[in-house]
Design an enzyme around this catalytic site. Structure first.
Site, PDB file in Angstrom:
ATOM      1  N   HIS A  77     -38.956 -24.639  11.578  1.00 24.31           N
ATOM      2  CA  HIS A  77     -39.498 -25.364  10.426  1.00 24.31           C
ATOM      3  C   HIS A  77     -38.355 -25.848   9.531  1.00 24.31           C
ATOM      4  CE1 HIS A  77     -43.399 -23.680  11.561  1.00 24.31           C
ATOM      5  NE2 HIS A  77     -43.947 -24.524  10.702  1.00 24.31           N
ATOM      6  N   HIS A 113     -40.162 -15.848   7.824  1.00 22.74           N
ATOM      7  CA  HIS A 113     -38.723 -15.942   8.072  1.00 22.74           C
ATOM      8  C   HIS A 113     -37.946 -15.179   7.007  1.00 22.74           C
ATOM      9  CE1 HIS A 113     -38.742 -18.820  11.368  1.00 22.74           C
ATOM     10  NE2 HIS A 113     -39.607 -19.553  10.702  1.00 22.74           N
TER      11      HIS A 113
END
Length: 435
Positions: A199, A246
């Site tokens: 991402h 993350h």
């Protein structure tokens, strides 16, 4: 120096930073008692899986599924890896609303509560900018209403970034931040590895590339475009932290990796695009190259959506490029009479809306028809039940199911829909936006 750098990397990878960020923006734990077993977290071992999400795959890529096929984060309903991200965001919101309305219900199965809905929606929308829902909206909108040439080149870079990023992630095999202390607000990508963040790669590489490609063609303020690209990048990256998917190390690494790939790949994107346009056999080459890349994708150590998502991206990108070759070969794309730079002309918003609605309906029909036909045929060939969602997790079904479906979608976005718009007389001005 190396010792300092190593300690800094380990510090960036600590999950407590993510948990602190979540708490600051209103995500709190809904667990009132200590769990029976708390997984230990080894800071020095980045490859240690602290999420208890192992799902093994044998050499034939046949999956060994969890006993109930259910992720333990939510006790109700199975995870559907075929649904789009918008559906999953809505599902997460419903879960959170339900647990806030029934705080005393110990059986809700939700381990977090939201105390600030503004930040929840803000970061959910930011995360969606790097998800499938953005791809579905961006490429049709840009091709049908803005600039087909820029969208075509972006699709080339998109496939390059995401394939390398996903493959790197599965080769390095560093898991997502440990839970606890991190709270996972998104379930679709829970089985994927975390380093580097794809991402972040998308958020850093694609907006920057779009600004640079547009600056080559149009007269606009470069610094304004770069500023907007930076805002999108930061928004998407922090959204992934907020969702607990993350660590800060994953985000930083993904951003640097994307900028490096832009530096390497950007000088060659025009040459690749010219090759696509001028060689009549390039659609066949694209189709075969996509299959080869999928076959060469690293063998997964645990089942995840990484391979299917990569297949979707390759199918869409190669479909878009192949369609443009067909358009050029039949003479529907012509070189502009004057070289760049061009002035930005506002489009007819009414026609933009009509084209977008009609095109999206056609693309939705394409998706439903092609995926159903391909799934039934492949399951019939291998003797599987096409109604069983787990059949799509077999590599021999997964690859044609996603690749053929999204190749058809990409082709129709860039070829069939523009032809329909021309036939209906609602097409935009193609005189300087295609080549």
């Amino acid at each position: 120096m190396w010792s300092y750098l190593r300690s800094y990397v380990i510090w960036l990878h600590e999950p407590e930073h993510v948990a602190r960020f979540q708490r600051y923006f209103g995500v709190e734990s809904n667990i009132t008692r200590q769990p029976d077993v708390i997984p230990s977290h080894d800071d020095s071992n980045l490859n240690r899986n602290n999420n208890n999400n192992n799902v093994s795959i044998d050499d034939d890529m046949d999956k060994k599924f969890p006993i109930n096929g259910v992720h333990k984060r939510h006790s109700k309903g199975k995870i559907s890896y075929d649904s789009n991200v918008l559906d999953e965001c809505i599902g997460e919101i419903q879960h959170s609303h339900n647990q806030n309305e029934h705080r005393g219900d110990k059986l809700s199965g939700v381990d977090y509560k939201i105390t600030s809905w503004f930040w929840y929606y803000f970061f959910q929308f930011g995360a969606a900018l790097g998800n499938e829902i953005f791809y579905i909206l961006f490429y049709p909108t840009w091709i049908w209403n803005v600039d087909g040439a820029a969208a075509r080149k972006i699709s080339i870079l998109w496939a390059f970034f995401m394939y390398i990023g996903q493959a790197t992630k599965d080769i390095i095999a560093i898991p997502r931040p440990a839970s606890p202390p991190v709270l996972k607000l998104e379930k679709r990508y829970i089985e994927e590895y975390g380093f580097p963040s794809t991402h972040a790669m998308f958020a850093a590489g694609i907006p920057l590339s779009l600004v640079l490609l547009s600056y080559q063609r149009y007269d606009f303020n470069l610094w304004l475009g770069l500023s907007l690209a930076a805002v999108v990048c930061v928004w998407v990256c922090l959204s992934r932290i907020y969702l607990g998917m993350h660590t800060f190390l994953d985000i930083v690494a993904g951003t640097i990796y994307a900028l490096l790939l832009v530096y390497i790949m950007f000088p060659y994107v025009d040459q690749i695009d010219d090759f696509q346009l001028t060689h009549s056999f390039s659609p066949i080459l694209n189709f075969c190259l996509g299959i080869l890349l999928i076959k060469c994708y690293p063998s997964l150590k645990q089942w995840s959506t990484a391979r299917s998502d990569t297949t979707v991206i390759l199918g869409s990108a190669f479909g878009l490029c192949s369609a443009t070759t067909a358009m050029h070969q039949i003479g529907l794309l012509q070189r502009p009479l004057t070289p760049p730079l061009y002035s930005i002309i506002a489009p007819n918003l009414g026609l933009c809306v009509i084209r977008t609605i009609l095109g999206m309906l056609f693309i939705y029909a394409t998706r439903q028809i092609v995926k159903t036909v391909v799934l039934r045929i492949t399951c019939a060939i291998y003797g599987l039940d096409w109604k069983n969602p787990e059949s799509k997790r077999f590599g021999k079904v997964e690859m044609p199911y996603y690749y053929l479906t999204y190749f058809a979608i990409g082709f129709n976005i860039s070829f069939t829909c523009p032809l329909i718009f021309r036939a209906l007389g609602i097409n935009r001005d193609y005189s300087y936006t295609e080549l």
